[in-house]
Design a protein around this motif. Structure first.
Motif, PDB file in Angstrom:
ATOM      1  N   MET A  98       0.862  -1.173   0.000  1.00 22.07           N
ATOM      2  CA  MET A  98       0.000   0.000   0.000  1.00 22.07           C
ATOM      3  C   MET A  98       0.898   1.221   0.000  1.00 22.07           C
ATOM      4  N   GLN A 153      -4.284  -0.441  -8.026  1.00 21.25           N
ATOM      5  CA  GLN A 153      -5.586   0.137  -7.749  1.00 21.25           C
ATOM      6  C   GLN A 153      -5.340   1.451  -7.014  1.00 21.25           C
ATOM      7  N   LEU A 188      -1.684  -0.857  -3.977  1.00 16.17           N
ATOM      8  CA  LEU A 188      -2.864  -0.025  -3.717  1.00 16.17           C
ATOM      9  C   LEU A 188      -2.336   1.360  -3.366  1.00 16.17           C
ATOM     10  N   PRO A 244     -10.480  -0.327   1.380  1.00 17.64           N
ATOM     11  CA  PRO A 244      -9.231  -0.779   0.762  1.00 17.64           C
ATOM     12  C   PRO A 244      -9.212  -2.280   0.491  1.00 17.64           C
ATOM     13  N   HIS A 271     -10.342  -3.308  -2.949  1.00 14.84           N
ATOM     14  CA  HIS A 271      -9.342  -3.083  -3.994  1.00 14.84           C
ATOM     15  C   HIS A 271      -8.253  -4.159  -3.951  1.00 14.84           C
ATOM     16  N   LEU A 272      -7.879  -4.545  -2.728  1.00 20.62           N
ATOM     17  CA  LEU A 272      -6.854  -5.588  -2.579  1.00 20.62           C
ATOM     18  C   LEU A 272      -7.362  -6.916  -3.126  1.00 20.62           C
TER      19      LEU A 272
END
Lengths: 211, 211
Positions: A151, A191, A175, B195, B198-199
């Motif tokens: 992330m 993403q 992400l 989140p 998205h992961l």
């Protein structure tokens, strides 16, 4: 589970939505559901839900609908979150720390195992799962812990450079919270989370006299 | 700008993406762009971009492409972010505070003007723009400041109840970080940031041997 080489990405994007709703139903003690009920709850047509799920196999029965526990198992397997993925966060600012402390990852397939930042004042902070390390330790950490997911919670100005280093080190899914479009090689998935984009999508619909 | 009653929501969702990319180009000193260049940068086909923008008017010229400053002005007007929207945050935990400190809102049409939480230890925290108030002051604050937009950074268990109170008080757009689907009356807009979704959308694509 049917092998599924060419599922449209937009369908893949809906599977986590189904997984989340089914998990919630299961936690509330429910054992069966229907495409109609799921659709009502999510604002997606029941036909769309049946079509999406049928791409992966025959999960429902005419009349009784879907057995939630079975569908949950299948969806987790399809999305590969039936096992836990170790994950790192780059950037230990307000956002990075908020993400590191977020308790919603573990039950859904992810665990923060390390946080990276250049600020000496932040290095060493942490809890039982993770601590903050210097950026110079990032590559070796990724190798050693075989981390594939990161992330990104760094400023826009450094996001591309950090992304390049992550990809070189073996990261395959990013992400990003930085408000820029990253350039990554094919085979690396990105993403984005940008709250302003969601806000701007809604202000379009607000009446001007409501401003 | 052409009046636009029936633009598909998926198109509206792409306008903030164009706006963000054009802003970045403009900041880098660029004055013209093409649907081709935009498309390359965003991974969207140039035909799609031309089609999306043509729904709102005739912004480009064959040969010279789009004048960035003009297109920026138009997009901001369409999305109604040519003026600043006051916005509140509910929940002053790690995430709420990270959002409150985020510096990316103001230049893009939004300003956090208040944060609400029940924890007495957090009440009174703040900066020049906002401070943390008790939840009992939320409704009157929304009325007084004519706030239409709220960000929800509360636990899943209380999200629906807080959402109901926000809507009753006059909030018309909610950006929710709570991992549940909210029920709101028609005319109220909700967007979600989760989140994990998205992961999970990315782990689908990761090779199993990379776990």
């Amino acid at each position: 589970m049917v092998s599924s080489p060419n599922i449209p990405d937009i369908v893949i994007g809906r599977l986590p939505i189904y997984l989340r709703a089914l998990t919630q139903m299961s936690q509330q003690g429910q054992t069966f559901t229907s495409s109609h009920e799921l659709g009502q709850r999510l604002g997606i047509s029941s036909a769309q839900i049946r079509k999406d799920l049928s791409l992966f196999g025959d999960f429902g029965k005419q009349g009784t609908g879907y057995q939630i526990s079975h569908l949950l198992t299948q969806l987790k397997q399809i999305l590969q979150v039936n096992h836990e993925w170790p994950m790192i966060i780059v950037g230990a600012g307000d956002l990075g720390r908020a993400l590191a402390h977020y308790r919603g990852f573990v039950s859904r397939g992810f665990r923060v195992v390390g946080v990276f930042d250049n600020d000496p004042a932040k290095i060493g902070m942490g809890n039982g799962d993770w601590q903050v390390y210097g950026m110079d330790q990032m590559v070796s950490f990724i190798h050693k812990r075989r981390v594939k997911i990161a992330m990104l919670a760094v400023p826009a100005e450094t996001a591309q450079e950090v992304s390049d280093r992550l990809v070189d080190a073996g990261i395959r899914a990013i992400l990003s919270y930085a408000p820029i479009t990253l350039v990554v090689p094919s085979g690396v998935h990105v993403q984005y989370i940008d709250p302003v984009m969601h806000l701007q999508r809604m202000t379009y619909y607000l009446k001007s006299d409501e401003r």
